[in-house]
Scaffold this active site. Structure first.
Site, mmCIF file in Angstrom:
data_model
loop_
_atom_site.group_PDB
_atom_site.id
_atom_site.type_symbol
_atom_site.label_atom_id
_atom_site.label_comp_id
_atom_site.label_asym_id
_atom_site.label_seq_id
_atom_site.Cartn_x
_atom_site.Cartn_y
_atom_site.Cartn_z
ATOM 1 N N THR A 1 0.849 -1.193 0.000
ATOM 2 C CA THR A 1 0.000 0.000 0.000
ATOM 3 C C THR A 1 0.881 1.237 0.000
ATOM 4 O OG1 THR A 1 -1.763 1.190 1.154
ATOM 5 C CG2 THR A 1 -0.154 0.082 2.541
ATOM 6 N N ASP B 1 -7.665 -3.487 -0.735
ATOM 7 C CA ASP B 1 -8.456 -2.508 -1.467
ATOM 8 C C ASP B 1 -9.752 -2.336 -0.705
ATOM 9 O OD1 ASP B 1 -8.288 -0.872 -4.011
ATOM 10 O OD2 ASP B 1 -10.337 -1.642 -4.105
ATOM 11 N N GLY C 1 -8.843 9.070 6.119
ATOM 12 C CA GLY C 1 -9.887 8.969 5.100
ATOM 13 C C GLY C 1 -11.253 9.439 5.587
HETATM 14 O O1 LIG Z 1 -10.447 2.383 7.477
HETATM 15 C C1 LIG Z 1 -10.740 3.339 6.735
HETATM 16 N N1 LIG Z 1 -11.052 4.544 7.229
HETATM 17 C C2 LIG Z 1 -11.336 5.587 6.468
HETATM 18 N N2 LIG Z 1 -11.322 5.556 5.117
HETATM 19 C C3 LIG Z 1 -11.022 4.374 4.562
HETATM 20 C C4 LIG Z 1 -10.729 3.231 5.309
HETATM 21 N N3 LIG Z 1 -10.460 2.210 4.481
HETATM 22 C C5 LIG Z 1 -10.598 2.690 3.251
HETATM 23 N N4 LIG Z 1 -10.931 4.012 3.291
HETATM 24 C C6 LIG Z 1 -11.142 4.898 2.133
HETATM 25 C C7 LIG Z 1 -10.023 5.912 2.039
HETATM 26 C C8 LIG Z 1 -9.044 5.235 1.143
HETATM 27 O O2 LIG Z 1 -8.179 6.127 0.432
HETATM 28 C C9 LIG Z 1 -9.930 4.464 0.204
HETATM 29 C C10 LIG Z 1 -9.272 3.189 -0.192
HETATM 30 O O3 LIG Z 1 -8.766 3.247 -1.505
HETATM 31 P P1 LIG Z 1 -7.629 2.206 -1.911
HETATM 32 O O4 LIG Z 1 -7.338 2.338 -3.338
HETATM 33 O O5 LIG Z 1 -7.986 0.861 -1.372
HETATM 34 O O6 LIG Z 1 -6.394 2.702 -1.042
HETATM 35 P P2 LIG Z 1 -5.377 3.885 -1.287
HETATM 36 O O7 LIG Z 1 -5.407 4.326 -2.722
HETATM 37 O O8 LIG Z 1 -5.625 4.935 -0.275
HETATM 38 O O9 LIG Z 1 -3.980 3.195 -0.992
HETATM 39 P P3 LIG Z 1 -3.398 1.875 -1.748
HETATM 40 O O10 LIG Z 1 -4.246 1.620 -2.964
HETATM 41 O O11 LIG Z 1 -1.995 2.194 -2.083
HETATM 42 O O12 LIG Z 1 -3.489 0.749 -0.760
HETATM 43 O O13 LIG Z 1 -11.117 4.160 0.962
HETATM 44 MG MG LIG Z 2 -5.453 2.933 -4.205
#
Ligand SMILES: O=c1nc[nH]c2c1ncn2[C@H]1C[C@H](O)[C@@H](COP(=O)(O)OP(=O)(O)OP(=O)(O)O)O1
Ligand SMILES: [Mg+2]
Length: 221
Positions: free
Chosen positions: A16, A77, A164
């Site tokens: 991530t 995700d 988030g």
């Molecule tokens: O526990 C959480 N508490 C608050 N917000 C959250 C949570 N879990 C997911 N979220 C929201 C914000 C996040 O930005 C999006 C996931 O998008 P997602 O593409 O899976 O992650 P990301 O782009 O932030 O990082 P990465 O893809 O590098 O793992 O959903």
């Molecule tokens: Mg992402």
């Protein structure tokens, strides 16, 4: 469960680029004595999330990191799925915050869309956080699990903890948002004594599923 979890590998990549998620996985994995390294620390690229489901995107991220690092990789995700918005922002939850990761703006957009639909009563403001995890190995194996937590969208956002959309999500059975909960309450896991883990957040629940899938016979010795 104590000691090392061999199927996770002694060294594990957390695939991530989200600092909030990474902190939560470090806490979830802390008891197991693994050498946890992040995609950012390894200089791995952020792959394009071209999937149409959480699970597909988790697999893309995990497989990319495993292939490039030669190590097992765990990806997440996740997103906020608002019922009155047909599951939006869903897999687009990160994208709604834009390149500047403006979650104040993303939360305002969720609220605006709910207002546009006249969704003012709590039962019209139902939502779930969903997390799909994928553990991929460099030789092409993969394990997929999911977790979800249900609750209600509140406005204005409350609390400064977490990341988030946490300040606008209040899980069922609580009068505080995830933004008002300490990390241990949001995503701490409780082991039931038979090696099964439960927890409150979508991520904690998915993590419990992962452990159950990896170790169906209970804790490794
Ligand atoms: O526990 C959480 N508490 C608050 N917000 C959250 C949570 N879990 C997911 N979220 C929201 C914000 C996040 O930005 C999006 C996931 O998008 P997602 O593409 O899976 O992650 P990301 O782009 O932030 O990082 P990465 O893809 O590098 O793992 O959903
Ligand atoms: Mg992402």
């Amino acid at each position: 469960m104590t000691g090392q979890a061999p199927a996770l590998g002694a060294r594990l990549v957390i695939a991530t680029h989200n600092a909030g998620k990474l902190a939560e996985f470090r806490e979830l994995l802390a008891p197991f004595g693994l050498d946890v390294v992040s995609a950012g620390e390894l200089g791995l690229p952020e792959p394009e999330e071209t999937g149409t489901t959480y699970a597909e995107n988790a697999r893309i991220k995990a497989e990319t990191a495993a292939a490039l690092s030669g190590l097992p990789a765990l990806a997440d995700d996740s997103g906020l799925a608002v019922q009155a918005l047909w599951g939006a922002p869903g897999i687009f939850s990160a994208r709604w915050a834009g390149p500047d990761k403006d979650f104040t703006g993303a939360m305002a957009r969720v609220e605006e869309d709910l207002q546009d639909r006249g969704a003012t009563a709590p039962e019209q403001r139902r939502a779930a956080f969903v997390a799909a995890l994928c553990l991929a190995t460099p030789d092409g194996d993969g394990l997929d699990v999911e977790g979800a937590v249900h609750g209600v969208i509140v406005w204005p956002p409350r609390g400064t903890l977490g990341f988030g959309y946490d300040p606008m999500f209040q899980p069922d059975g609580f009068d505080r948002t995830f933004g008002e909960m300490a990390s241990d309450e949001k995503h701490g896991v409780v082991w039931d004594g038979a090696g099964r883990a439960t927890g409150l957040s979508h991520r904690a629940r998915a993590f419990g599923e992962l452990m159950a899938a990896l170790y169906p016979e209970g804790p490794p010795r």
